[in-house]
Design a protein around this motif. Structure first.
Motif, PDB file in Angstrom:
ATOM      1  N   VAL A 143       1.008  -1.076  -0.046  1.00 36.33           N
ATOM      2  CA  VAL A 143       0.315   0.047   0.092  1.00 36.33           C
ATOM      3  C   VAL A 143       0.514   1.047   0.037  1.00 36.33           C
ATOM      4  O   VAL A 143       1.023   2.471  -0.955  1.00 36.33           O
ATOM      5  N   GLN A 144       1.918   1.848   0.727  1.00 36.52           N
ATOM      6  CA  GLN A 144       2.636   2.250   0.924  1.00 36.52           C
ATOM      7  C   GLN A 144       3.547   2.133   0.196  1.00 36.52           C
ATOM      8  O   GLN A 144       3.802   3.862  -0.873  1.00 36.52           O
ATOM      9  N   PRO A 150       0.815  10.713  -0.440  1.00 32.89           N
ATOM     10  CA  PRO A 150       1.411  11.692   0.777  1.00 32.89           C
ATOM     11  C   PRO A 150       0.610   9.725   1.571  1.00 32.89           C
ATOM     12  O   PRO A 150      -0.115   8.778   1.226  1.00 32.89           O
ATOM     13  N   PHE A 151       1.897   8.694   2.280  1.00 30.26           N
ATOM     14  CA  PHE A 151       1.818   8.080   2.566  1.00 30.26           C
ATOM     15  C   PHE A 151       0.192   7.484   3.099  1.00 30.26           C
ATOM     16  O   PHE A 151      -0.633   9.241   3.722  1.00 30.26           O
ATOM     17  N   HIS A 152      -0.751   6.689   3.915  1.00 30.58           N
ATOM     18  CA  HIS A 152      -2.032   6.315   4.635  1.00 30.58           C
ATOM     19  C   HIS A 152      -1.374   5.973   5.431  1.00 30.58           C
ATOM     20  O   HIS A 152      -0.499   5.913   6.388  1.00 30.58           O
ATOM     21  N   PRO A 153      -1.653   7.123   6.428  1.00 28.13           N
ATOM     22  CA  PRO A 153      -1.724   6.978   7.974  1.00 28.13           C
ATOM     23  C   PRO A 153      -2.688   6.327   8.584  1.00 28.13           C
ATOM     24  O   PRO A 153      -3.409   6.056   9.027  1.00 28.13           O
ATOM     25  N   SER A 180       5.326   0.258  15.453  1.00 26.80           N
ATOM     26  CA  SER A 180       5.931   1.194  14.664  1.00 26.80           C
ATOM     27  C   SER A 180       4.670   1.414  13.716  1.00 26.80           C
ATOM     28  O   SER A 180       4.632   0.079  13.057  1.00 26.80           O
ATOM     29  N   CYS A 181       4.352   2.780  13.250  1.00 34.79           N
ATOM     30  CA  CYS A 181       2.864   2.439  12.354  1.00 34.79           C
ATOM     31  C   CYS A 181       3.537   3.531  11.418  1.00 34.79           C
ATOM     32  O   CYS A 181       2.831   5.026  12.441  1.00 34.79           O
ATOM     33  N   TYR A 182       3.196   3.999  10.619  1.00 40.50           N
ATOM     34  CA  TYR A 182       2.966   5.718  10.062  1.00 40.50           C
ATOM     35  C   TYR A 182       1.850   5.790  10.814  1.00 40.50           C
ATOM     36  O   TYR A 182       0.476   5.332   9.904  1.00 40.50           O
ATOM     37  N   PRO A 183       1.179   7.503  11.022  1.00 39.67           N
ATOM     38  CA  PRO A 183       2.296   8.455  10.844  1.00 39.67           C
ATOM     39  C   PRO A 183       4.085   8.022  12.521  1.00 39.67           C
ATOM     40  O   PRO A 183       4.060   9.161  12.284  1.00 39.67           O
ATOM     41  N   ASP A 184       3.245   7.050  13.048  1.00 36.24           N
ATOM     42  CA  ASP A 184       3.835   7.908  14.571  1.00 36.24           C
ATOM     43  C   ASP A 184       5.491   6.251  14.283  1.00 36.24           C
ATOM     44  O   ASP A 184       5.802   5.378  14.731  1.00 36.24           O
TER      45      ASP A 184
END
Length: 173
Positions: free
Chosen positions: A110-111, A120-123, A149-153
């Motif tokens: 996905v990213q 933009p990355f998927h939050p 850990s996972c986007y946005p963190d």
């Protein structure tokens, strides 16, 4: 079904890969449709609702397919996670140590696709925690999930996301 019975093992594996990619594409297409028309916040709300329900369905079906007991523990969760369609598309790693398991998605289609399209990355953190926590609870109600850990963190740049599963012997603790 008759056509499937004629396929070789190699062809069946290739078909499963195609089906997994199709499901991921469908997920992305509906999400991007809402995102384009109503914005990221609205799309994320629907994404959380969909994944919470879908994850429970997927976990029940995989649990039944694998004939896992109700309290399958971390070994059962590790096995079940490896049969998810996402695990067939993304490189994953699960490490069990005592009553915890760390689960890493090393690459995320996905990213990668969003980056390739200049999006933009998927939050995904708020969706991911629901997805993994509900999946784990279906496999064994004693398992709790938290984000490493996972986007946005992102706290671990060596993976797309990471999750910690803890087996609570007494889930009331």
């Amino acid at each position: 079904m008759e056509n499937l019975e004629r396929l070789t093992k190699k062809e069946l594996i290739e078909l499963i890969d195609i089906y997994a990619k199709n499901q991921l594409a469908l997920d992305g297409v509906w999400f991007q449709s809402i995102e384009a028309k109503h914005g990221m916040d609205e799309a994320m709300e629907h994404d959380r609702n969909v994944w919470r329900k879908h994850t429970e369905i997927e976990a029940r079906r995989i649990k039944s397919f694998l004939n896992l007991p109700d309290n399958a523990g971390l070994k059962g969760l590790k096995k079940a996670l490896s049969f998810r369609f996402n695990a067939m598309l993304n490189r994953t790693e699960a490490i069990i140590e005592g009553n915890t398991m760390r689960y890493y998605v090393r690459n995320c289609r996905v990213q990668t696709a969003r980056a390739r399209k200049g999006m933009p990355f998927h939050p995904c953190k708020s969706v991911g925690i629901l997805e993994y926590a509900y999946f784990a609870k279906i496999i064994d109600h004693r398992i709790e999930c938290e984000t490493i850990s996972c986007y946005p963190d992102v706290t671990d740049p060596g993976c797309a996301c990471a999750w910690k599963f803890t087996l609570k012997e007494n889930p009331e603790d």
